[in-house]
Design an enzyme around this catalytic site. Structure first.
Site, PDB file in Angstrom:
ATOM      1  CG  ASN A  84      -5.385   3.537   8.529  1.00  0.00           C
ATOM      2  OD1 ASN A  84      -5.453   2.548   7.806  1.00  0.00           O
ATOM      3  ND2 ASN A  84      -5.073   4.735   8.061  1.00  0.00           N
ATOM      4  NE  ARG A 126      -3.268   2.637   2.553  1.00  0.00           N
ATOM      5  CZ  ARG A 126      -3.351   3.489   3.573  1.00  0.00           C
ATOM      6  NH1 ARG A 126      -2.847   3.185   4.755  1.00  0.00           N
ATOM      7  NH2 ARG A 126      -3.953   4.640   3.415  1.00  0.00           N
ATOM      8  CG  HIS A 151      -1.482   8.846   3.103  1.00  0.00           C
ATOM      9  ND1 HIS A 151      -1.562   7.514   3.397  1.00  0.00           N
ATOM     10  CD2 HIS A 151      -1.143   9.445   4.278  1.00  0.00           C
ATOM     11  CE1 HIS A 151      -1.283   7.303   4.680  1.00  0.00           C
ATOM     12  NE2 HIS A 151      -1.013   8.477   5.235  1.00  0.00           N
ATOM     13  CD  GLU A 179      -1.885   4.264   8.024  1.00  0.00           C
ATOM     14  OE1 GLU A 179      -1.665   4.738   9.166  1.00  0.00           O
ATOM     15  OE2 GLU A 179      -2.081   4.970   7.038  1.00  0.00           O
ATOM     16  CD  GLU A 181      -5.243   7.776   9.564  1.00  0.00           C
ATOM     17  OE1 GLU A 181      -4.804   8.881   9.930  1.00  0.00           O
ATOM     18  OE2 GLU A 181      -4.855   6.700  10.044  1.00  0.00           O
ATOM     19  CE1 TYR A 209      -0.062   3.130  13.422  1.00  0.00           C
ATOM     20  CE2 TYR A 209      -2.090   4.114  12.622  1.00  0.00           C
ATOM     21  CZ  TYR A 209      -0.815   3.659  12.402  1.00  0.00           C
ATOM     22  OH  TYR A 209      -0.276   3.728  11.144  1.00  0.00           O
TER      23      TYR A 209
HETATM   24  C1  FCB Z   1      -1.683   7.619  10.512  1.00  0.00           C
HETATM   25  C2  FCB Z   1      -1.278   8.063   9.131  1.00  0.00           C
HETATM   26  C3  FCB Z   1       0.045   7.535   8.680  1.00  0.00           C
HETATM   27  C4  FCB Z   1       1.057   7.479   9.800  1.00  0.00           C
HETATM   28  C5  FCB Z   1       0.471   6.843  11.043  1.00  0.00           C
HETATM   29  C6  FCB Z   1       1.420   6.730  12.195  1.00  0.00           C
HETATM   30  O1  FCB Z   1      -2.559   8.548  11.048  1.00  0.00           O
HETATM   31  O2  FCB Z   1      -2.231   7.661   8.179  1.00  0.00           O
HETATM   32  O3  FCB Z   1       0.483   8.324   7.599  1.00  0.00           O
HETATM   33  O4  FCB Z   1       1.606   8.696  10.026  1.00  0.00           O
HETATM   34  O5  FCB Z   1      -0.669   7.522  11.431  1.00  0.00           O
END
Ligand code: FCB
Length: 456
Positions: free
Chosen positions: A292, A75, A119, A362, A164, A294
């Site tokens: 995405n 990607r 992006h 992500e 995002e 985290y």
């Molecule tokens: C996300 C973004 C990516 C990267 C990560 C850590 O918000 O999409 O570009 O910076 O965070």
């Protein structure tokens, strides 16, 4: 790793401004991130992406690294100002040539490309006219998307429109920590609507060019964990935040609606932004939901000084919310909450059964380990993060979540937006002086997981 079928898509992710460098080469136009980085005080250590990982020139080496890792898909994002430097109809063929080279090299190495069209590097001339707060950007994005499909669609069958849009909207136009650094609720709400409209309009137009494409978008999503579930004020805030982050763009493409709680909250402002007939246009067949993820977000009772801001529509920010988040944290200050990934995937499967293809587009962690004397990068914490999140994703698959792909963020250390080069997310270490790449232990661990899952 349990739960993953043999044909699961294992990938890595990057984005153009974060890795390409060559910012002023081959006719590339100025993007909002070039401008933002050049504005004093916006980015840590006044850094910028003008050189980054120099992937623009070193992509053959980077593709060999991907091959070594054993990934089946990559990607990346296309820099709009490389194809259309002024954001209008004037093409820059050298920009198209670069992505042709990249795509051909990926395919020659057996790696499936998954480009993201946006992006975050908007051509600056479009921002000069209001950027995503200006409705005309929807049309410009549609034309750019069509041109990309016309140029690359014979070889690229899966696409993501926006990355995002929540960050584009709320970090870019409301709290201003990301480019273009605007702080204005009307602009933010307009961006929230225009990004949803842009996804739908571009997706339809791309399908008119080719009917064999799978098209999706990548949303940053999380679980809000409330400090006190029985508190009505906190529950209401949690619901609004969930609507703003997790539901706004999904409701738009699935149903042509926005969450009612937010429509009510911003009623007067939205009335001037959403034009008659718009809601019908939002609904569009979307083949892939990119997630995405985290970490979870922990939400405490609003502090008295936050209340006027909340009434204005500035909700606390997901990873920086004021609840008591558990240890440990990554270098971003984000808590490590692997079980949240399982919960989120199962929630998507439960709440939106129409979604039949989820990709984790992500997932990753910032830790700053450097190569040791022997040149080995012993990033045990990232190995843990990766393994625990993959285990959670595998459990979700076993319980029925339609997860088809996983893209680790990121292939390599890169320019982490307002944080500059200090926050390292890579499976591959980059020395930003020499640009030498070194596969970290996490990269080796990922490679083993992929290999084992293909054999299982
Ligand atoms: C996300 C973004 C990516 C990267 C990560 C850590 O918000 O999409 O570009 O910076 O965070």
């Amino acid at each position: 790793m349990e739960g993953f079928p043999k044909d699961f898509n294992w990938g890595v992710a990057t984005s153009s401004y974060q890795i390409e460098g060559a910012a002023f080469e081959d006719g590339r136009g100025e993007s909002i991130w070039d401008r933002f980085c050049a504005t004093p005080g916006k980015v840590a250590n006044s850094e910028d992406g003008s050189a980054a990982c120099d992937h623009y020139h070193r992509y053959p080496e980077d593709i060999q690294i991907m091959k070594q890792l054993g990934v089946s898909t990559y990607r990346f994002s296309i820099a709009w100002p490389r194809l259309f430097p002024m954001g209008n109809d004037v093409r820059e063929e050298r920009g198209f040539d670069f992505y042709n080279r990249l795509i051909n090299e990926l395919l020659a190495n057996g790696i499936k490309p998954l480009p993201t069209l946006y992006h975050w590097d908007l051509p600056q001339p479009l921002q000069d006219k209001g950027g995503w707060a200006n409705r005309e950007t929807v049309e410009a994005f549609k034309k750019y998307s069509v041109a990309a499909v016309e140029a690359f669609g014979d070889r690229v069958h899966e696409w993501l429109t926006l990355n995002e849009p929540w960050c584009v909207t709320w970090l870019g136009y409301m709290n201003g920590v990301h480019a273009p650094g605007v702080k204005n609720l009307d602009h933010a709400l307009a961006a929230a609507h225009h990004t949803a409209l842009a996804h739908a309009e571009a997706t339809r137009a791309m399908r008119e060019v080719r009917d064999d494409l799978k098209i999706g978008l990548a949303l940053n999503m999380t679980n809000y964990r409330l400090e006190d579930e029985s508190d009505p004020e906190l529950s209401e805030l949690g619901d609004l935040m969930d609507a703003q982050l997790n539901r706004w763009w999904i409701d738009a493409f699935l149903n042509g609606t926005y969450p009612q709680s937010l429509m009510d909250f911003h009623e007067e402002r939205l009335a001037t932004i959403i034009q008659p007939g718009d809601l019908d246009k939002l609904k569009v067949q979307t083949d892939i939901l990119g997630v995405n993820y985290y970490s979870d977000a922990f939400l405490g009772l609003p502090r008295p000084e936050d209340k006027p801001l909340i009434e204005e529509g500035l909700f606390p920010f997901p990873h920086r919310s004021n609840g008591s988040a558990p240890e440990p944290h990554t270098d971003m200050g984000w808590p490590v909450t692997p079980d949240g990934l399982e919960d989120l995937l199962l929630r998507i499967a439960r709440d939106w059964p129409e979604i039949t293809n989820i990709a984790i587009t992500e997932n990753g962690a910032a830790y700053d380990e450097e190569p040791n004397e022997d040149g080995v990068v012993e990033d045990a914490r990232r190995v843990d993060y990766l393994e625990s999140h993959l285990a959670a994703a595998g459990r979700a698959i076993q319980k029925g979540a339609p997860l088809k792909s996983y893209y680790a963020w990121s292939l390599m250390d890169n320019f982490e937006w307002a944080e500059g080069y200090n926050k390292r997310f890579g499976l591959v270490h980059v020395n930003f002086k020499t640009l030498k790449r070194t596969i970290k232990n996490s990269g080796k661990a990922y490679s083993k997981i992929i290999e084992a899952s293909r054999k299982a």
